[in-house]
Design an enzyme around this catalytic site. Structure first.
Site, PDB file in Angstrom:
ATOM      1  N   ARG A  65      16.779   4.353 -26.466  1.00  0.00           N
ATOM      2  CA  ARG A  65      17.544   4.239 -27.709  1.00  0.00           C
ATOM      3  C   ARG A  65      16.878   4.966 -28.865  1.00  0.00           C
ATOM      4  NH1 ARG A  65      18.023  -0.496 -24.966  1.00  0.00           N
ATOM      5  NH2 ARG A  65      16.397  -1.502 -26.166  1.00  0.00           N
ATOM      6  N   GLU A 102       7.929  -6.848 -25.228  1.00  0.00           N
ATOM      7  CA  GLU A 102       8.275  -8.254 -25.416  1.00  0.00           C
ATOM      8  C   GLU A 102       8.612  -8.899 -24.072  1.00  0.00           C
ATOM      9  OE1 GLU A 102      11.702  -8.641 -27.912  1.00  0.00           O
ATOM     10  OE2 GLU A 102      11.557 -10.807 -28.021  1.00  0.00           O
TER      11      GLU A 102
HETATM   12  P1  AMP Z   1       7.908  -3.702 -28.318  1.00  0.00           P
HETATM   13  O1  AMP Z   1       7.077  -2.753 -27.523  1.00  0.00           O
HETATM   14  O2  AMP Z   1       7.682  -5.118 -27.947  1.00  0.00           O
HETATM   15  O3  AMP Z   1       7.808  -3.439 -29.803  1.00  0.00           O
HETATM   16  O4  AMP Z   1       9.409  -3.446 -27.890  1.00  0.00           O
HETATM   17  C1  AMP Z   1      10.101  -2.387 -28.401  1.00  0.00           C
HETATM   18  C2  AMP Z   1      10.986  -1.742 -27.366  1.00  0.00           C
HETATM   19  O5  AMP Z   1      11.666  -2.692 -26.567  1.00  0.00           O
HETATM   20  C3  AMP Z   1      12.024  -0.902 -28.026  1.00  0.00           C
HETATM   21  O6  AMP Z   1      12.161   0.296 -27.292  1.00  0.00           O
HETATM   22  C4  AMP Z   1      13.275  -1.743 -27.996  1.00  0.00           C
HETATM   23  O7  AMP Z   1      14.367  -0.959 -27.681  1.00  0.00           O
HETATM   24  C5  AMP Z   1      13.034  -2.778 -26.932  1.00  0.00           C
HETATM   25  N1  AMP Z   1      13.225  -4.162 -27.408  1.00  0.00           N
HETATM   26  C6  AMP Z   1      12.282  -5.125 -27.489  1.00  0.00           C
HETATM   27  N2  AMP Z   1      12.787  -6.280 -27.899  1.00  0.00           N
HETATM   28  C7  AMP Z   1      14.094  -6.059 -28.115  1.00  0.00           C
HETATM   29  C8  AMP Z   1      15.179  -6.873 -28.563  1.00  0.00           C
HETATM   30  N3  AMP Z   1      15.012  -8.161 -28.880  1.00  0.00           N
HETATM   31  N4  AMP Z   1      16.389  -6.307 -28.675  1.00  0.00           N
HETATM   32  C9  AMP Z   1      16.569  -4.994 -28.363  1.00  0.00           C
HETATM   33  N5  AMP Z   1      15.603  -4.185 -27.922  1.00  0.00           N
HETATM   34  C10 AMP Z   1      14.377  -4.698 -27.797  1.00  0.00           C
END
Ligand code: AMP
Length: 180
Positions: A65, A102
């Protein structure tokens, strides 16, 4: 500066999907926002205006995305676009990092020699959650001696503390348009 009303309109186009892709995750679905040209414009304008007058050489977009917003921003800022991709997608010689998200453990790759030494880079993704993905992308940039000057996100899930993770050892800017 965009009006609070414009930002509220963009925010109204983010759809919450509970328990996707796994139980307990509230997924922020950007597809309704992408389907509304006005909302899409608002978030692009909001990010782009924060870099007016600032030299940006490269936008790194994170698969998948981050490509949507990163590509459009690169065109607006007259910057190069370099993809950070999931493993096995890039055709030429690549560098790889592992990181935690996450809801999973993941890897990202970047073509070697895709960023010149000293290039001013902005890392772009749709969501800042725990910060692992963005930090991993920045690591790929640093390995090529590029300089990450900022991170930019459409959505920041502030309660997950990703900003703190990115701030550690980094004195650039962390920009997000819509905060939860
Ligand atoms: P992080 O590495 O935990 O900051 O996660 C970021 C990545 O995971 C991004 O590429 C987001 O597209 C996806 N992502 C993580 N959590 C969500 C969420 N609650 N909703 C949508 N995309 C998420």
């Amino acid at each position: 500066m965009l009006s609070a009303e414009s930002l509220a309109y963009a925010k109204s186009k983010i759809r919450d999907i509970p328990d996707f892709p796994s139980k307990g995750i509230l997924f922020k679905d950007i597809t309704p926002l992408l389907a509304e040209p006005r909302a899409f414009h608002i978030v692009l304008d909001s990010i782009a205006e924060r870099f007016i007058g600032e030299h940006v050489d490269v936008i790194v977009g994170v698969e998948a995305r981050g490509f949507i917003f990163g590509g459009a921003l690169a065109a607006r800022l007259n910057a190069s676009f370099v993809p950070a991709r999931k493993p096995g997608k890039l055709p030429a010689e690549s560098d790889k990092v592992s990181y935690k998200t996450e809801y999973s453990v993941a890897e990202l790759e970047m073509h070697k020699e895709s960023i010149r030494s000293g290039a001013r880079v902005v890392v772009v993704d749709d969501v800042l959650a725990t910060g692992g993905t963005a930090k991993a992308s920045a690591e790929l940039v640093s390995r090529q001696s590029g300089q990450v000057v900022a991170y930019a996100f459409v959505i920041e899930l502030a309660f997950l503390g990703g900003r703190k993770v990115l701030e550690d050892g980094f004195d650039g800017r962390i920009e997000s348009v819509l905060t939860y």
